[in-house]
Design a protein around this motif. Sequence first.
Motif, PDB file in Angstrom:
ATOM      1  N   ALA A 191       0.838  -1.208   0.000  1.00 14.68           N
ATOM      2  CA  ALA A 191       0.000   0.000   0.000  1.00 14.68           C
ATOM      3  C   ALA A 191       0.873   1.259   0.000  1.00 14.68           C
ATOM      4  O   ALA A 191       0.589   2.225  -0.721  1.00 14.68           O
ATOM      5  N   LEU A 192       1.937   1.254   0.789  1.00 10.01           N
ATOM      6  CA  LEU A 192       2.841   2.402   0.796  1.00 10.01           C
ATOM      7  C   LEU A 192       3.549   2.538  -0.546  1.00 10.01           C
ATOM      8  O   LEU A 192       3.703   3.654  -1.063  1.00 10.01           O
ATOM      9  N   ALA A 193       3.976   1.423  -1.113  1.00  8.35           N
ATOM     10  CA  ALA A 193       4.642   1.457  -2.417  1.00  8.35           C
ATOM     11  C   ALA A 193       3.730   2.047  -3.487  1.00  8.35           C
ATOM     12  O   ALA A 193       4.167   2.840  -4.328  1.00  8.35           O
ATOM     13  N   LYS A 194       2.469   1.673  -3.454  1.00  9.67           N
ATOM     14  CA  LYS A 194       1.509   2.225  -4.412  1.00  9.67           C
ATOM     15  C   LYS A 194       1.407   3.739  -4.268  1.00  9.67           C
ATOM     16  O   LYS A 194       1.426   4.482  -5.267  1.00  9.67           O
ATOM     17  N   GLU A 195       1.351   4.216  -3.041  1.00  8.39           N
ATOM     18  CA  GLU A 195       1.260   5.654  -2.801  1.00  8.39           C
ATOM     19  C   GLU A 195       2.491   6.391  -3.315  1.00  8.39           C
ATOM     20  O   GLU A 195       2.386   7.466  -3.917  1.00  8.39           O
ATOM     21  N   LEU A 196       3.668   5.796  -3.110  1.00 10.40           N
ATOM     22  CA  LEU A 196       4.924   6.470  -3.435  1.00 10.40           C
ATOM     23  C   LEU A 196       5.385   6.262  -4.873  1.00 10.40           C
ATOM     24  O   LEU A 196       6.310   6.929  -5.325  1.00 10.40           O
TER      25      LEU A 196
ATOM     26  N   VAL B 199       6.585   3.328  -5.936  1.00 11.19           N
ATOM     27  CA  VAL B 199       7.706   2.402  -5.801  1.00 11.19           C
ATOM     28  C   VAL B 199       7.283   1.021  -6.298  1.00 11.19           C
ATOM     29  O   VAL B 199       6.173   0.569  -6.016  1.00 11.19           O
ATOM     30  N   ILE B 200       8.163   0.344  -7.033  1.00 15.75           N
ATOM     31  CA  ILE B 200       7.896  -1.034  -7.442  1.00 15.75           C
ATOM     32  C   ILE B 200       8.433  -1.965  -6.362  1.00 15.75           C
ATOM     33  O   ILE B 200       9.477  -1.700  -5.755  1.00 15.75           O
ATOM     34  N   VAL B 201       7.723  -3.057  -6.103  1.00 12.64           N
ATOM     35  CA  VAL B 201       8.100  -3.993  -5.045  1.00 12.64           C
ATOM     36  C   VAL B 201       8.582  -5.295  -5.671  1.00 12.64           C
ATOM     37  O   VAL B 201       7.828  -5.971  -6.388  1.00 12.64           O
TER      38      VAL B 201
ATOM     39  N   VAL C 262       4.465  -4.854  -8.977  1.00 12.99           N
ATOM     40  CA  VAL C 262       5.323  -5.864  -8.366  1.00 12.99           C
ATOM     41  C   VAL C 262       6.180  -6.551  -9.423  1.00 12.99           C
ATOM     42  O   VAL C 262       5.835  -6.590 -10.619  1.00 12.99           O
ATOM     43  N   TYR C 263       7.268  -7.121  -8.957  1.00 11.45           N
ATOM     44  CA  TYR C 263       8.291  -7.733  -9.811  1.00 11.45           C
ATOM     45  C   TYR C 263       8.713  -9.019  -9.114  1.00 11.45           C
ATOM     46  O   TYR C 263       9.267  -8.986  -8.005  1.00 11.45           O
ATOM     47  N   VAL C 264       8.408 -10.153  -9.733  1.00  7.53           N
ATOM     48  CA  VAL C 264       8.707 -11.446  -9.129  1.00  7.53           C
ATOM     49  C   VAL C 264      10.143 -11.830  -9.469  1.00  7.53           C
ATOM     50  O   VAL C 264      10.484 -12.016 -10.642  1.00  7.53           O
TER      51      VAL C 264
ATOM     52  N   CYS D 279      10.914   7.556  -8.640  1.00  7.50           N
ATOM     53  CA  CYS D 279       9.799   6.613  -8.538  1.00  7.50           C
ATOM     54  C   CYS D 279       8.881   6.808  -9.738  1.00  7.50           C
ATOM     55  O   CYS D 279       8.364   7.912  -9.949  1.00  7.50           O
ATOM     56  N   THR D 280       8.684   5.761 -10.522  1.00  8.62           N
ATOM     57  CA  THR D 280       7.959   5.886 -11.786  1.00  8.62           C
ATOM     58  C   THR D 280       6.722   4.987 -11.864  1.00  8.62           C
ATOM     59  O   THR D 280       6.113   4.863 -12.913  1.00  8.62           O
ATOM     60  N   HIS D 281       6.355   4.344 -10.774  1.00  2.00           N
ATOM     61  CA  HIS D 281       5.235   3.400 -10.818  1.00  2.00           C
ATOM     62  C   HIS D 281       4.040   3.899  -9.997  1.00  2.00           C
ATOM     63  O   HIS D 281       3.102   3.198  -9.781  1.00  2.00           O
TER      64      HIS D 281
END
Length: 459
Positions: A171-176, A178-180, A235-237, A457-459
């Motif tokens: 959720a924080l990554a989505k806000e910022l 950031v890709i996880v 996300v990136y597996v 941050c581009t996502h």
Amino acid sequence: MALLIQNGHIVTATDSYVADILCEEGKIAAIGRGLKAPAGDEVVDATGHYVFPGFIDPHVHIYLPFMGTFAKDDYSSASRAALAGGTTTLIEMCCPSREEDPLEGFELWLSKAEGISACDYTFHMAVSKFDDTTEEKLRKIVDRGIASFKVFLAYKNFFGVTDSELYKTLALAKELGVIVTAHCENETLVAELQQRLLAEGKTGPEWHEPSRPVQVEAEGVHHLMAFAEATGAHVYVVHTSCEPAVRAAEEARLRGVNVWIETVIPYLTLDSTYAEQPDFEGAKFVMSPPIRAKEHQEFLWNALRSRAISTVATDHAPFDCKGQKEMGRGDFTKIPNGLPSVEDRVNLLYTYGVKRGKIDLHTFVDAASTQAAKLFGLFPRKGTIALGSDADLVVHDPMYRGTISAAKHHMATDYNPYEGWPIEGRASLVTVRGEIQVRDGQFVGKDGIGQFLKRECTH
């Protein structure tokens, strides 16, 4: 001093043409035919050679306290090894444990590279727990130029996150934006299978793969996809090893989940029989997820060719056989997980991918450089050959023939999993921002010129 590379066959993810490249002040200043260098500057004749953008390894471990020991490389050996193989940028997993402060962990990992690395570098920031203080610290780390997180759905009580922590991180990554990046295995299944196998007296390295079978990895991917779908996070597996795991991500992609897939060079080239070798030789090939049955290799190559798989990394995690892998004699769960491969990724991908007709040159460049740059906020500074891009270049000699050996590699380990493997083609010249760091497979440059790459941050 400027550098002029003449008459090279330039290949990017999309283009192929013969031209000269003029490098000035660390950047690509001109591309064309018949370019002239100022008097006294170096001129390299690349006739008959490819010129590729510097390669990017988006998944390495260099400083790594893990399983009771430490990874063998430091930034001096690892960056030299990377450059010898044509990799000019490393993205390391910064992995403080649950007991460590993330800001202090980031500073520690950064200190291991600053003033030491011979190539450029950045980090994926691991989120090993998420308590009341974590969000503020992660925001500060993102402000420092980190644009990607890392979560482990494995290694319970050390790196692994709970489902609540996973949700909060995404959720924080989505806000910022950031890709996880995510290690996907079901940790409970792993623990139960390990205990059962050990109780049955199955203790050798050949039992590592049965303790983490493909279903365990696929379930981990399914799990991540549900949380990514719920949060909208990108996300990136990482290190995807098998068909069921790739299909789990692909099915989610068709539902609209923003997911990208990485595989690593060991899964494309090695199979489970290597870990089944007698006399503990198989321990050299223990990594997680494990190297799979050969049938999965063709699927992975096909998924790479179709671009279902975006990137080929290494998951470089170097441990000596003597004294480190040997910690797991009599108990495969104590074998430090990981293979040294940062030096050999590009040569193996070219030899066993391009030269065998499994992928073309554009896919090769895309998977080993361009996609990582695009996904992790480095493009077009890195990952391509264009005006204004960093002058990270690989002049590749397609006529070279040689073999891989620990006796001559730059990595710090006492073995190479590809000992004796033939390679066709290698880097004859490698530059980092216009500075020549490698000639004919040997490091000839300067330690410490590598820069920490701040990313958007581009996502």
